[in-house]
Design an enzyme around this catalytic site. Structure first.
Site, PDB file in Angstrom:
ATOM      1  CB  SER A  62      20.153  52.974  -8.244  1.00  0.00           C
ATOM      2  OG  SER A  62      20.807  51.978  -9.204  1.00  0.00           O
TER       3      SER A  62
ATOM      4  CG  ASP B 138      19.371  45.743 -15.391  1.00  0.00           C
ATOM      5  OD1 ASP B 138      18.763  46.611 -15.511  1.00  0.00           O
ATOM      6  OD2 ASP B 138      19.386  45.130 -14.255  1.00  0.00           O
TER       7      ASP B 138
ATOM      8  CG  HIS C 248      14.847  44.109 -14.054  1.00  0.00           C
ATOM      9  ND1 HIS C 248      14.597  43.788 -12.739  1.00  0.00           N
ATOM     10  CD2 HIS C 248      15.926  44.753 -14.423  1.00  0.00           C
ATOM     11  CE1 HIS C 248      15.791  44.375 -12.380  1.00  0.00           C
ATOM     12  NE2 HIS C 248      16.513  44.858 -13.077  1.00  0.00           N
TER      13      HIS C 248
ATOM     14  CB  CYS D 111      14.889  48.339 -14.426  1.00  0.00           C
ATOM     15  SG  CYS D 111      15.120  47.761 -16.338  1.00  0.00           S
TER      16      CYS D 111
END
Length: 492
Positions: free
Chosen positions: A335, A374, A380, A393
């Site tokens: 991420s 996810d 989320h 996310c």
């Protein structure tokens, strides 16, 4: 008839005596002439040649290695220094049987028997008058043991030298690197004149990259020796004018780094007991403030010489302490690339600051049943771009990846320096990998494998799949975000 004859023939004897005297005198004169001629040749005709040879037997030119430069952090604290020590040296031209000598030294445990082949290579690759270091740091016990056996080892002696020392050991191992014993490859690569008398050179990190600055230039001095070639005290009154003047070595330059020792130690403590890396960069200058890889090793072991058993132990350690994860470790960035992709989405129109996405914990491509999960199973909820970055996310970036496309993702991440070396001024950096359609066509031979699939774009949007980056690249890319697009070359 006269029956009486003389008992002696004085005339004949006299002639015989005179002939012998003349012969003896002639031979004597001839031999004396030869001696005189030889003396004239030695003392007059060839005086200069033989005087030079005699001088060479009594005086020997000995290389004096330079003092290696020190390494400091940004605040002037010493990271690499030199400490006095005695090292065991062999002068090949003074040793009749090198193999036997090395074997007997190994029997006395003054050298490692496994290192004998390497020593033999060094001896054969260099000039026979150049000392070869066999043990870079002798203990007091080893010095005493050798002193007793010294008469049995002509051509072997211990000399006071400066040995590299790293006061902070493992904390700076991968940034500063280490010095090690010269190898045959080193001797072929380095300038023999500059490295005369030198036993070690920089192998990794700063020690290797700035070797030319740190090493300096060797000097030489004239030493007086006896008939056995052993050094004896010099008498200044006897020093001939024909000898060249001693040349003092030129010490190496000191090197000041951008590292902050306090931050370096803090990062080392944070990684204690873990495998990983920490890289801290000053965004507006590109200066590396900390560069740590864990687990690490003690660079002092290389400076004083280690046995093959000790080295093999480091090589086979499952934690790979010799591997510099900070610049060589290539891992899926995960991420960490999402802020860069967010900028790409804004510039390409794939997203805007008002776009909202419902995250239910998974994403599916059109006309497929496969779910891309996810990290948060329950999802989320409704998120926009700021929320997607703040909460990391995955579903939001899965969705916009289709609009950006893998080739534009590649182009934007390339602008942040991913998938290419940063150019840091220490060697061994890995380039990482940012995939594209062209990359896949070149990377695989099978035509079926060369096709790029849409699902590969989806997982690339969260830094997975083929994508790889080093901790240094990610730190540099993050610094570019901090400067709002100004990307500077990291340097130490």
């Amino acid at each position: 008839m006269d029956l009486l004859s003389p008992i002696k023939d004085h005339h004949t004897e006299r002639r015989l005596f005179i002939g012998r005297v003349l012969l003896t005198a002639s031979v004597g004169m001839l031999m004396l002439s030869v001696v005189i001629a030889r003396l004239v040749q030695l003392q007059i005709i060839n005086y200069e040649d033989f005087a030079a040879q005699s001088l060479g037997n009594r005086y020997r030119i000995e290389a004096v290695p330079p003092i290696r430069g020190l390494v400091f952090d940004r605040k002037g604290r010493v990271l690499a220094e030199n400490l006095p020590a005695y090292q065991l040296e062999l002068i090949p031209e003074q040793v009749d049987d090198i193999d036997d000598t090395l074997r007997r030294l190994a029997d006395l445990e003054l050298i490692d028997a496994d290192e004998i082949p390497r020593f033999r290579e060094l001896i054969e690759s260099g000039p026979r008058f150049k000392p070869v270091a066999l043990n870079l740091r002798l203990s007091d016990e080893e010095i005493a043991n050798f002193a007793i056996q010294r008469p049995r080892f002509p051509g072997i002696d211990f000399q006071p030298r400066l040995v590299r020392h790293y006061p902070y050991g493992e904390a700076v191992a991968h940034a500063i690197g280490y010095v090690g014993a010269l190898s045959r490859d080193d001797l072929e690569r380095l300038d023999a004149a500059r490295y005369a008398g030198t036993a070690h050179t920089g192998k990794t990190g700063v020690e290797s990259r700035f070797e030319t600055d740190l090493h300096g230039d060797a000097g030489f001095r004239n030493v007086v020796t006896n008939a056995l070639g052993r050094r004896v005290p010099d008498d200044p009154a006897e020093s001939p004018e024909a000898l060249p003047a001693d040349l003092a070595p030129v010490p190496g330059d000191n090197v000041y780094l951008s590292l902050d020792l306090d931050l370096q130690l803090l990062a080392t403590r944070a990684l204690e007991g873990r495998r990983g890396a920490v890289v801290a960069i000053e965004p507006w200058t590109g200066e590396i403030l900390a560069l740590v890889s864990a687990p690490a090793f003690d660079p002092n072991l290389f400076a004083v010489g280690m046995s093959s058993v000790e080295y093999n132990s480091l090589q086979t350690d499952p934690g790979k302490p010799l591997f510099n994860r900070a610049i060589r470790g290539a891992y899926p960035p995960g991420s960490t690339i999402k802020p860069m992709l967010a900028i790409a989405a804004l510039e390409t129109g794939a997203a805007n600051l008002t776009r909202r996405t419902m995250c239910r914990g998974y994403f599916m491509l059109p006309n497929t049943t496969h779910r891309y999960r996810d990290w948060k199973p329950q999802g989320h909820g409704e998120v926009g771009l700021p929320d997607a970055i703040a909460q990391s996310c995955d579903v939001f970036f899965y969705e916009i990846s289709n609009d950006i496309g893998i080739d534009r993702m590649h182009d934007y991440l390339d602008r942040f320096g991913l998938g290419q070396p940063t150019g840091i001024d220490i060697r061994g950096e890995h380039s990482g990998l940012v995939p594209s359609r062209q990359w896949k066509r070149n990377a695989f031979r099978n035509s079926a494998d060369q096709r790029w699939f849409q699902g590969e774009t989806v997982i690339a949007s969260i830094g997975q799949g083929y994508m790889l980056a080093t901790p240094l690249q990610l730190a540099s890319a993050t610094a570019a975000l901090a400067t709002r697009g100004t990307r500077l070359q990291p340097h130490i």
